[in-house]
Motif scaffolding. Structure first.
Motif, PDB file in Angstrom:
ATOM      1  N   ASP A  45       0.837  -1.203   0.000  1.00 53.10           N
ATOM      2  CA  ASP A  45       0.000   0.000   0.000  1.00 53.10           C
ATOM      3  C   ASP A  45       0.871   1.252   0.000  1.00 53.10           C
ATOM      4  N   LEU A  46       1.858   1.266   0.886  1.00 51.83           N
ATOM      5  CA  LEU A  46       2.731   2.437   0.992  1.00 51.83           C
ATOM      6  C   LEU A  46       3.537   2.655  -0.274  1.00 51.83           C
ATOM      7  N   LYS A  47       4.066   1.590  -0.846  1.00 51.35           N
ATOM      8  CA  LYS A  47       4.837   1.716  -2.095  1.00 51.35           C
ATOM      9  C   LYS A  47       3.982   2.307  -3.206  1.00 51.35           C
ATOM     10  N   LYS A  48       2.740   1.825  -3.343  1.00 59.93           N
ATOM     11  CA  LYS A  48       1.843   2.339  -4.380  1.00 59.93           C
ATOM     12  C   LYS A  48       1.559   3.820  -4.174  1.00 59.93           C
ATOM     13  N   ILE A  49       1.296   4.216  -2.935  1.00 57.72           N
ATOM     14  CA  ILE A  49       1.023   5.626  -2.634  1.00 57.72           C
ATOM     15  C   ILE A  49       2.245   6.483  -2.933  1.00 57.72           C
ATOM     16  N   LEU A  50       3.422   6.020  -2.547  1.00 56.05           N
ATOM     17  CA  LEU A  50       4.641   6.799  -2.774  1.00 56.05           C
ATOM     18  C   LEU A  50       4.934   6.963  -4.257  1.00 56.05           C
ATOM     19  N   ILE A  51       4.685   5.923  -5.042  1.00 57.85           N
ATOM     20  CA  ILE A  51       4.892   6.022  -6.488  1.00 57.85           C
ATOM     21  C   ILE A  51       3.883   6.985  -7.094  1.00 57.85           C
ATOM     22  N   LYS A  52       2.618   6.855  -6.692  1.00 56.55           N
ATOM     23  CA  LYS A  52       1.549   7.693  -7.247  1.00 56.55           C
ATOM     24  C   LYS A  52       1.749   9.166  -6.908  1.00 56.55           C
ATOM     25  N   THR A  53       2.130   9.464  -5.671  1.00 51.67           N
ATOM     26  CA  THR A  53       2.225  10.860  -5.222  1.00 51.67           C
ATOM     27  C   THR A  53       3.605  11.464  -5.435  1.00 51.67           C
ATOM     28  N   GLU A  54       4.586  10.621  -5.710  1.00 50.78           N
ATOM     29  CA  GLU A  54       5.980  11.064  -5.877  1.00 50.78           C
ATOM     30  C   GLU A  54       6.504  11.813  -4.651  1.00 50.78           C
ATOM     31  N   LEU A  55       6.050  11.393  -3.458  1.00 55.03           N
ATOM     32  CA  LEU A  55       6.567  11.985  -2.221  1.00 55.03           C
ATOM     33  C   LEU A  55       8.038  11.629  -2.061  1.00 55.03           C
ATOM     34  N   PRO A  56       8.860  12.567  -1.633  1.00 55.37           N
ATOM     35  CA  PRO A  56      10.274  12.238  -1.403  1.00 55.37           C
ATOM     36  C   PRO A  56      10.424  11.440  -0.106  1.00 55.37           C
ATOM     37  N   TYR A  57      11.236  10.410  -0.148  1.00 54.97           N
ATOM     38  CA  TYR A  57      11.515   9.608   1.055  1.00 54.97           C
ATOM     39  C   TYR A  57      12.841   8.894   0.883  1.00 54.97           C
ATOM     40  N   ARG A  58      13.400   8.489   2.000  1.00 57.11           N
ATOM     41  CA  ARG A  58      14.651   7.708   1.970  1.00 57.11           C
ATOM     42  C   ARG A  58      14.273   6.250   1.756  1.00 57.11           C
ATOM     43  N   LYS A  59      14.740   5.677   0.668  1.00 56.11           N
ATOM     44  CA  LYS A  59      14.343   4.306   0.316  1.00 56.11           C
ATOM     45  C   LYS A  59      14.728   3.278   1.356  1.00 56.11           C
ATOM     46  N   GLU A  60      15.776   3.520   2.127  1.00 50.88           N
ATOM     47  CA  GLU A  60      16.196   2.537   3.120  1.00 50.88           C
ATOM     48  C   GLU A  60      15.238   2.414   4.300  1.00 50.88           C
ATOM     49  N   ILE A  61      14.287   3.353   4.447  1.00 49.90           N
ATOM     50  CA  ILE A  61      13.347   3.245   5.561  1.00 49.90           C
ATOM     51  C   ILE A  61      12.121   2.417   5.193  1.00 49.90           C
ATOM     52  N   LEU A  62      11.954   2.089   3.909  1.00 54.07           N
ATOM     53  CA  LEU A  62      10.816   1.294   3.468  1.00 54.07           C
ATOM     54  C   LEU A  62      11.330  -0.042   2.941  1.00 54.07           C
ATOM     55  N   TYR A  63      11.129  -1.090   3.684  1.00 53.03           N
ATOM     56  CA  TYR A  63      11.670  -2.401   3.315  1.00 53.03           C
ATOM     57  C   TYR A  63      10.725  -3.127   2.410  1.00 53.03           C
TER      58      TYR A  63
END
Length: 63
Positions: A45-63
């Motif tokens: 769910d989180l990955k889909k939202i992050l891709i859709k919204t293009e929110l900036p985040y550090r990839k190492e915090i999302l496993y």
């Protein structure tokens, strides 16, 4: 009665001994209101939202 750490056999730190910097960091807010109450929010769910919204985040915090 002191709590003990698992590895060093020393008393664990109490809340007043923990540096405040250990308790906060960078973060983002993700709107998951589309999910029904008590339905789990998954990593997918989180990955889909992050891709859709293009929110900036550090990839190492999302496993």
């Amino acid at each position: 009665m002191a709590l003990w750490t698992c590895s060093r056999r020393k008393p664990a730190k109490t809340i007043d001994q923990i540096p405040l910097e250990w308790c906060y960091g960078d973060g983002i807010v993700i709107d998951c209101t589309h999910k029904e109450d008590f339905v789990a929010i998954t990593i997918d769910d989180l990955k889909k939202i992050l891709i859709k919204t293009e929110l900036p985040y550090r990839k190492e915090i999302l496993y």
